[in-house]
Each structure stands twice: as structure tokens, then as C-alpha cells.
Scaffold this active site. Structure first.
Site, mmCIF file in Angstrom:
data_model
loop_
_atom_site.group_PDB
_atom_site.id
_atom_site.type_symbol
_atom_site.label_atom_id
_atom_site.label_comp_id
_atom_site.label_asym_id
_atom_site.label_seq_id
_atom_site.Cartn_x
_atom_site.Cartn_y
_atom_site.Cartn_z
ATOM 1 N NE ARG A 86 -4.241 -1.536 0.107
ATOM 2 C CZ ARG A 86 -4.386 -2.583 -0.711
ATOM 3 N NH1 ARG A 86 -3.448 -2.877 -1.599
ATOM 4 N NH2 ARG A 86 -5.481 -3.332 -0.664
ATOM 5 C CD GLU A 98 -2.955 3.252 -5.054
ATOM 6 O OE1 GLU A 98 -4.022 2.712 -5.424
ATOM 7 O OE2 GLU A 98 -1.999 2.625 -4.613
ATOM 8 C CG HIS A 110 -3.244 -0.627 -6.723
ATOM 9 N ND1 HIS A 110 -3.652 -0.050 -5.548
ATOM 10 C CD2 HIS A 110 -3.174 -1.953 -6.459
ATOM 11 C CE1 HIS A 110 -3.832 -0.973 -4.615
ATOM 12 N NE2 HIS A 110 -3.546 -2.157 -5.156
HETATM 13 C C1 DGY Z 1 -5.602 -6.161 -3.089
HETATM 14 O O1 DGY Z 1 -6.310 -7.128 -3.400
HETATM 15 O O2 DGY Z 1 -5.498 -5.769 -1.933
HETATM 16 C C2 DGY Z 1 -4.828 -5.497 -4.178
HETATM 17 O O3 DGY Z 1 -4.218 -4.347 -3.767
HETATM 18 C C3 DGY Z 1 -5.698 -5.258 -5.395
HETATM 19 O O4 DGY Z 1 -5.910 -6.461 -5.989
#
Ligand code: DGY
Length: 330
Positions: free
Chosen positions: A241, A270, A289
Site C-alpha cells: 500500500r 492513488e 496498482h
Molecule cells: C488487493 O487485493 O489488496 C490489491 O491491492 C488489489 O488487488
């Protein structure tokens, strides 16, 4: 039919999941590419029995209260769930689901692609060619960091961290890891990974790859001090993240040569604004992402999220609950 559960799906997801939902529930699906603005989201969830949410939807007390006391489940179309204030859901008896496992290998593939691309300056080389700068073969042109036989430090040794480690072993890398939880000893032994304190991981690694959840403890875990402790030839990879990295400190690290490069799948915020200073740097590779973005994996995630949603609205235990404590005393 009057007795069909009512659900809100906050974006179009692959048909493999959507068809399951449409067959079993009265579904309202947000049709746009962009997420519902907050006001629309809150209006759309009123009176719903279940919500299929994305990581772009904040699920907090306000959301849960607006949905109403009949809400049984929030099924997140993601493995990460930092967009959901889980204790607020649990306090209201709302089950929360996620999609663990479905995206492990696909995410590790992309993280490893970023590692290789940032280490070997692939995107930068492509831009160099397109800009007409390629005049000759050069002994000093675009020198990077070797991947084969290097040392990788993996922060967060859960499913995805371990999948990353297996890829790294295929490249004869020494694998260091750090995790606050104890990973299974047989997995650690099979991979041949070595657990080290965080500071040692940052100072010894040629590549540091982040696979931790975002929590109060991991926010800005990669800060100025940690970046300064890395090797000048080292590369940082983030597919966890965005807020795990202090981006202002990363800008200084990359522009002042504390480290060689970075490969980011996630940013803070984001989307990353186009005037973000990191985007002026050749040694910062950013993708939007997309770590879980293969057709097959997004379809698997859709099925898992649909199954969680439908189990929840039927009052059954979710196949993959984030807050199993919601079932205690039932
Ligand atoms: C998640 O699943 O947490 C990813 O960041 C997106 O697929």
C-alpha cells in the site's frame, strides 16, 4: 422477486462473479469506470442487505449507518481491507470478506517484474530509445544492479511475501525477511529464508520488497532513516500500500542517490497526481496498482467476492471472513 436479497456492487467486476450475483440477488451495479462519489455511494447502499465494495470505497461508521441495520455483509473485492474500518462492521454484526489466495502469484509476478525492471532500468531504457538518445553501445550506459545472486529483503512474509521469496530463490538470491507474525517454520526452511531485524534487512539488501498490510504501525515504515541506511545500489519495490512509504523521503533518496531506484505499484495518494515530483525522476518506475491485474486472477477474485457476498446475505458464514469474531455467540 420480493424475497431476493438486495445488494449493491460498487463497480463492474468480471462476469464470472457478476453472473453469480445476478442469478441470486437483486443487484444494483455502479456502471461507471470511476468509483461512485461519496454522496452517490451512501445513497446507493441505503437499505441494502449486502455490498460488494472495492478498495476505492471507504467503509466506515457513516457508511454502515447509512446502509441500515439490515446490512449483513460487506464483501471486499481485494485481499487488502484497509479501506474498511473492520471494528465498526463487527460492532454492527456485519461480516466482512476479502479475497485471500486468489491473487498471490499474480501479485508476486508483478512485484518481481518491478524488481527486475527497476534494477535493470528497463522503463528508463525504453524512454531513452524512444527519445532518440541511443547513439551507440556504451560501456557505462544505463548500468543497473544484478538480480541473479543478489540479496532480497522481504518486509511482510505472508502469502505474497513468500511467493516473492520463491521467485527470488529461482534467481539464486539470498532471502531475508521481517514479519511481526511467525510464518510456518517449514515454509521458512523450504525457502531457505533468514529472519532478521528490520534495520538489518534494509542495510543488507540489494532489493527491498514490501508486502505488509497498511496499519498504524506500517504507515511510513520506509522513512528517511531507513532509506538512508540502504545501499546506494539498492532498489525499493512496493506492491503493498502506498502509505507504507514516505514519498517525500523517497523523492530525496532517489534524486540525491541514496538508492538506485524504485518500482511502485501503489502510491499515496492513488491515483498519483501527474505533478507528483517522483514522476520527474528517471529512476522511479510507477504503474497504476495493477499487481493483481491478470484476467484469470481478477475472475477468481470476482468469484470469491461474489461467494462471500451471497453467503453473507443468506446469513451463512463467509468462505473467507476478515472478522470471524462476528460469528462469536451466534
Ligand atoms: C488487493 O487485493 O489488496 C490489491 O491491492 C488489489 O488487488
Amino acid at each position: 422477486m420480493a424475497d431476493r436479497p438486495r445488494v449493491f456492487v460498487s463497480r463492474r467486476i468480471p462476469d464470472e462473479g457478476l453472473d453469480l450475483i445476478l442469478a441470486a440477488a437483486d443487484a444494483t451495479i455502479w456502471p461507471d469506470e470511476m468509483p461512485p462519489p461519496r454522496g452517490e455511494l451512501l445513497r446507493s447502499i441505503e437499505g441494502m442487505d449486502g455490498v460488494l465494495a472495492l478498495l476505492t470505497d471507504r467503509v466506515d461508521a457513516e457508511f454502515l449507518d447509512r446502509a441500515g441495520p439490515q446490512l449483513k455483509v460487506v464483501s471486499n473485492y481485494a485481499v487488502g481491507f484497509d479501506n474498511i474500518v473492520v471494528p465498526e462492521a463487527t460492532a454492527r454484526g456485519v461480516a466482512v470478506g476479502n479475497t485471500p489466495g486468489a491473487l498471490t502469484e499474480t501479485t508476486a509476478d508483478l512485484a518481481f517484474a518491478l524488481l527486475m525492471a527497476a534494477g535493470r532500468r528497463v522503463a528508463e531504457g525504453d524512454r531513452y530509445v524512444r527519445a532518440g538518445k541511443w547513439k551507440t553501445w556504451g560501456p557505462l550506459l544505463l548500468l543497473g544492479t544484478d538480480v541473479w545472486g543478489a540479496t532480497i529483503g522481504i518486509v511482510g512474509f505472508g502469502r505474497i511475501g513468500q511467493a516473492m521469496a520463491r521467485r527470488a530463490r529461482g534467481f539464486n538470491m539470498t532471502v531475508l525477511f521481517h514479519d511481526v507474525m511467525d510464518p510456518p517454520a517449514d515454509v521458512v526452511a523450504e525457502i531457505g529464508a533468514q529472519r532478521v531485524p528490520l534495520d538489518e534487512l534494509f542495510s543488507r539488501s540489494d532489493f527491498v520488497s514490501l508486502h505488509t498490510n497498511l496499519t498504524a504501525e506500517t504507515r511510513h515504515l520506509v522513512n528517511e532513516e531507513r532509506l538512508r541506511s540502504m545501499k546506494p545500489t539498492a532498489v525499493l519495490v512496493n506492491s503493498s500500500r502506498g502509505p507504507v512509504v514516505d514519498q517525500r523521503a523517497l523523492y530525496r533518496a532517489l534524486s540525491e542517490g541514496w538508492i538506485l531506484g524504485a518500482g511502485l505499484d501503489v502510491t499515496d495518494p492513488e491515483p498519483m497526481p501527474v505533478d507528483e515530483p517522483l514522476l520527474t525522476l528517471e529512476n522511479c518506475l510507477v504503474v497504476p496498482h495493477i499487481a493483481s491485474a491478470s484476467r484469470a486472477t481478477r475472475a477468481k477474485m470476482a468469484v470469491m467476492a461474489a461467494e462471500n457476498l451471497l453467503a453473507g446475505v443468506r446469513g451463512e458464514r463467509l468462505p473467507t471472513p476478515v472478522n470471524p469474531e462476528v460469528y462469536e455467540g451466534r
